[in-house]
Write a protein that holds these residues in place. Structure first.
Motif, short mmCIF file in Angstrom:
data_model
loop_
_atom_site.label_atom_id
_atom_site.label_comp_id
_atom_site.label_asym_id
_atom_site.label_seq_id
_atom_site.Cartn_x
_atom_site.Cartn_y
_atom_site.Cartn_z
N ARG A 405 0.85 -1.19 0.00
CA ARG A 405 0.00 0.00 0.00
C ARG A 405 0.88 1.24 0.00
NH1 ARG A 405 -2.34 -2.93 4.05
NH2 ARG A 405 -1.49 -1.51 5.62
N ARG A 406 0.70 2.05 -1.02
CA ARG A 406 1.42 3.33 -1.10
C ARG A 406 0.44 4.37 -1.64
NH1 ARG A 406 7.36 1.85 -3.71
NH2 ARG A 406 8.18 0.68 -1.92
N GLU A 407 -0.56 4.62 -0.84
CA GLU A 407 -1.66 5.46 -1.28
C GLU A 407 -1.28 6.92 -1.42
OE1 GLU A 407 -4.69 4.70 1.56
OE2 GLU A 407 -4.95 2.59 0.99
N MET A 408 -0.16 7.33 -0.79
CA MET A 408 0.24 8.74 -0.81
C MET A 408 1.63 8.92 -1.41
SD MET A 408 -1.22 9.33 2.99
CE MET A 408 -0.74 7.64 3.36
N MET A 409 2.01 8.02 -2.33
CA MET A 409 3.34 8.08 -2.90
C MET A 409 3.42 9.15 -3.98
SD MET A 409 5.81 5.02 -4.28
CE MET A 409 5.13 4.82 -5.91
N SER A 410 4.51 9.91 -3.97
CA SER A 410 4.74 10.91 -5.00
C SER A 410 5.18 10.22 -6.29
CB SER A 410 5.83 11.88 -4.54
OG SER A 410 7.01 11.17 -4.20
N GLN A 411 5.27 10.99 -7.36
CA GLN A 411 5.71 10.44 -8.63
C GLN A 411 7.21 10.16 -8.62
OE1 GLN A 411 3.22 13.76 -10.78
NE2 GLN A 411 3.92 12.29 -12.31
N SER A 412 7.64 9.25 -9.48
CA SER A 412 9.07 8.95 -9.62
C SER A 412 9.63 9.91 -10.67
CB SER A 412 9.27 7.48 -10.02
OG SER A 412 8.76 6.63 -9.02
N PHE A 413 9.80 11.15 -10.26
CA PHE A 413 10.11 12.23 -11.20
C PHE A 413 11.40 12.01 -11.99
CE2 PHE A 413 7.66 14.20 -7.74
CZ PHE A 413 6.66 14.82 -8.45
N THR A 414 12.35 11.29 -11.41
CA THR A 414 13.67 11.18 -12.04
C THR A 414 13.94 9.82 -12.66
OG1 THR A 414 14.73 10.47 -9.98
CG2 THR A 414 14.61 12.84 -10.39
N THR A 415 13.03 8.86 -12.49
CA THR A 415 13.31 7.50 -12.96
C THR A 415 12.27 6.94 -13.91
OG1 THR A 415 12.24 6.60 -10.97
CG2 THR A 415 14.63 6.92 -10.88
N LYS A 416 11.18 7.66 -14.15
CA LYS A 416 10.15 7.19 -15.08
C LYS A 416 9.78 8.30 -16.04
CE LYS A 416 8.04 3.65 -12.11
NZ LYS A 416 6.78 3.14 -11.51
N LEU A 417 9.83 7.99 -17.33
CA LEU A 417 9.56 9.00 -18.34
C LEU A 417 8.16 9.57 -18.22
CD1 LEU A 417 11.27 7.39 -21.48
CD2 LEU A 417 12.06 9.37 -20.19
N ASP A 418 7.18 8.71 -17.89
CA ASP A 418 5.80 9.19 -17.81
C ASP A 418 5.51 9.95 -16.52
OD1 ASP A 418 6.16 6.84 -16.41
OD2 ASP A 418 4.12 6.13 -16.72
N HIS A 419 6.55 10.09 -15.63
CA HIS A 419 6.39 10.85 -14.41
C HIS A 419 7.14 12.17 -14.45
CE1 HIS A 419 5.05 7.36 -11.54
NE2 HIS A 419 4.35 7.43 -12.65
N LEU A 420 7.69 12.53 -15.61
CA LEU A 420 8.42 13.78 -15.71
C LEU A 420 7.50 14.96 -15.49
CD1 LEU A 420 10.72 13.16 -18.83
CD2 LEU A 420 11.42 13.25 -16.44
N TRP A 421 8.08 16.07 -15.03
CA TRP A 421 7.31 17.31 -14.89
C TRP A 421 6.75 17.72 -16.24
CZ3 TRP A 421 10.58 21.22 -11.52
CH2 TRP A 421 10.18 21.10 -10.20
N ILE A 422 5.56 18.24 -16.23
CA ILE A 422 4.96 18.82 -17.44
C ILE A 422 4.84 20.32 -17.22
CG2 ILE A 422 2.92 18.91 -18.91
CD1 ILE A 422 2.37 16.00 -18.15
N VAL A 423 5.50 21.09 -18.09
CA VAL A 423 5.48 22.54 -17.99
C VAL A 423 4.48 23.08 -19.01
CG1 VAL A 423 6.83 24.67 -18.14
CG2 VAL A 423 7.88 22.57 -17.26
N LYS A 424 3.48 23.75 -18.53
CA LYS A 424 2.45 24.29 -19.40
C LYS A 424 2.61 25.80 -19.54
CE LYS A 424 -0.95 20.73 -18.13
NZ LYS A 424 -2.30 20.47 -17.58
N SER A 425 2.53 26.28 -20.76
CA SER A 425 2.65 27.72 -21.00
C SER A 425 1.25 28.30 -21.23
CB SER A 425 3.51 27.98 -22.22
OG SER A 425 2.99 27.34 -23.37
N ASN A 426 1.05 29.51 -20.75
CA ASN A 426 -0.24 30.17 -20.90
C ASN A 426 -0.35 30.82 -22.30
OD1 ASN A 426 -0.98 29.53 -18.29
ND2 ASN A 426 0.04 31.34 -17.46
#
Length: 426
Positions: A405-426
């Motif tokens: 159970r890891r109901e509050m786990m953050s994303q694997s920002f540095t090890t999974k491509l689909d967890h990378l930050w998404i930067v949105k421009s206005n």
């Protein structure tokens, strides 16, 4: 030419797990954070500002309301993120000093012997470089011994505003001030029980321990405590260890995310643990000749029937081939499984580990085929490049139903491509 006096630095990440979570959540910069153990069981890490509200090891189900009341952000443990951030921190440190001993996931000793200039300034340079490269704040303690470097680091964190996170106690006057103002329980290797023994001898501060007779400490306690006292006096007894010795046993075990009553998911779990253990085995270039598998039910609920058992498997030859290890482990599970129980945990233990060429079987004994070594090499290369679990044995599921159970786990920002930050421009 006179010999140079040794100088050590301890670089320790501040509230490491919580700091890793904050790197990718800048909105939590001033929010207290706690991180939970496997299956969201208990608190294993706290940010500095969360410490007044929760004790280390507190069961999560008991303190939910308290955390919510004080606005404490809760995270499930994300070891993939923490491990990757640790490697980044250590890489930066290694690029700046001659020798590094990685002591744990969040701290490392460095050899500063012979480095010219002001060491406090150099410590701040290391601190700034790590923060710029990773976003992780660190404390730096500098001293003529490893034990004193630990104390200097503790002081740097305790008095962070006054010291800027860096304390150099190579100067005897500064060292004595730290020793006088540090409780003996804060000395490296002194636990609660040892502290209680020391207090009966009127040893209450680090200075008291430094002044104690080393031979008396050796006779009453151990050579380790004697060396600790000598190190506090400025005599270096502990050298830097660059390479960690190969482990003699490798264990992989986890609690299931739920109780299991059938054999198939247990086999999947055991195969998953074998895969992780075999990765560690190959990483230290070892082979395994014996394997032990154990399974058990929950042991504390009075309403559940109890069962625990283990089986030792002798492998046909020393191997690091995950396919052979998995096959042997599955056979063990078939021997161990009993219907009618609710299983909560499995464990895989690799035993009788040796380096290639150390096994002394007879001339006609079977050995691991070269083809298997090539397959394992390719397996590791793919997983190192594209992420753990990209290539795995067929009985290891990508997203197991029995997983922790890891109901509050953050994303694997540095090890999974689909967890990378998404930067949105206005």
């Amino acid at each position: 030419m006179p010999s140079r006096e040794p100088v050590f630095a301890l670089i320790d990440c501040n509230s490491f797990y919580a700091s890793c979570e904050r790197v990718f959540r800048p909105d939590l910069a001033k929010t207290p954070i706690v991180v939970l153990s496997n299956n969201d069981g208990c608190v294993i890490a706290r940010s500095y500002d969360a410490k007044p509200f929760v004790k280390m090891g507190a069961p999560y189900f008991q303190i939910k309301d308290v955390l919510r009341k004080h606005g404490v952000q809760v995270f499930s443990s994300n070891y993939a993120l923490y491990g990757d951030m640790s490697e980044r921190v250590m890489s930066i440190i290694e690029s700046m000093v001659p020798t590094v001993e990685v002591y744990s996931i969040d701290e490392a000793f460095a050899d500063l012997t012979g480095i010219p200039g002001n060491l406090t300034t150099f410590g701040r340079t290391i601190r700034a470089a790590v923060y710029k490269g990773t976003g992780i704040p660190v404390g730096v303690g500098i001293a003529p011994t490893k034990t004193l470097a630990k104390l200097a680091n503790h002081t740097a964190k305790r008095l962070q505003v006054e010291t800027g996170g860096v304390v150099d106690i190579c100067d005897p006057a500064k060292r004595d001030w730290v020793l006088r103002n540090t409780d003996v329980g804060e000395v490296w290797g002194v636990g609660r029980r040892m502290k209680a023994h020391f207090e009966t001898m009127e040893i209450r501060s680090a200075m008291d321990l430094a002044k104690a007779d080393p031979w008396t400490l050796r006779q009453k306690f151990s050579v380790v405590i004697e060396k600790t006292a000598r190190e506090l006096n400025g005599t270096s007894c502990l050298e830097l260890t660059e390479a960690e010795p190969a482990k003699q046993e490798i264990c992989s075990s986890r609690m299931f995310g739920k109780r299991l009553t059938t054999i198939e998911p247990i086999k999947e779990a055991v195969a998953t643990y074998v895969q992780r253990a075999s990765e560690k085995l190959r990483a230290q270039n070892s082979l395994c000749k014996k394997l032990r598998v154990s399974i058990r039910t929950g042991m504390f609920s009075p309403e559940e029937a109890k069962y625990a058992n283990g089986a030792l498997v002798e492998l046909p030859y020393p191997t690091n081939d995950v396919r052979l290890l998995t096959k042997a482990a599955n056979e063990a599970v078939h021997r161990l499984f009993r219907p009618g129980f609710k299983y909560s945990k499995a464990e895989v233990l690799l035993m009788d580990l040796r380096q290639p060429g150390e096994f002394t079987d007879d001339l006609f004994a079977q050995s691991q085929p070269q083809a298997a070594e090539k397959v394992m090499s390719v397996l590791d290369e793919i997983n190192q490049r594209w992420g753990r679990g990209t290539l795995r044995t067929g009985n290891v599921p990508a997203i197991p139903d029995w997983g922790m159970r890891r109901e509050m786990m953050s994303q694997s920002f540095t090890t999974k491509l689909d967890h990378l930050w998404i930067v949105k421009s206005n």
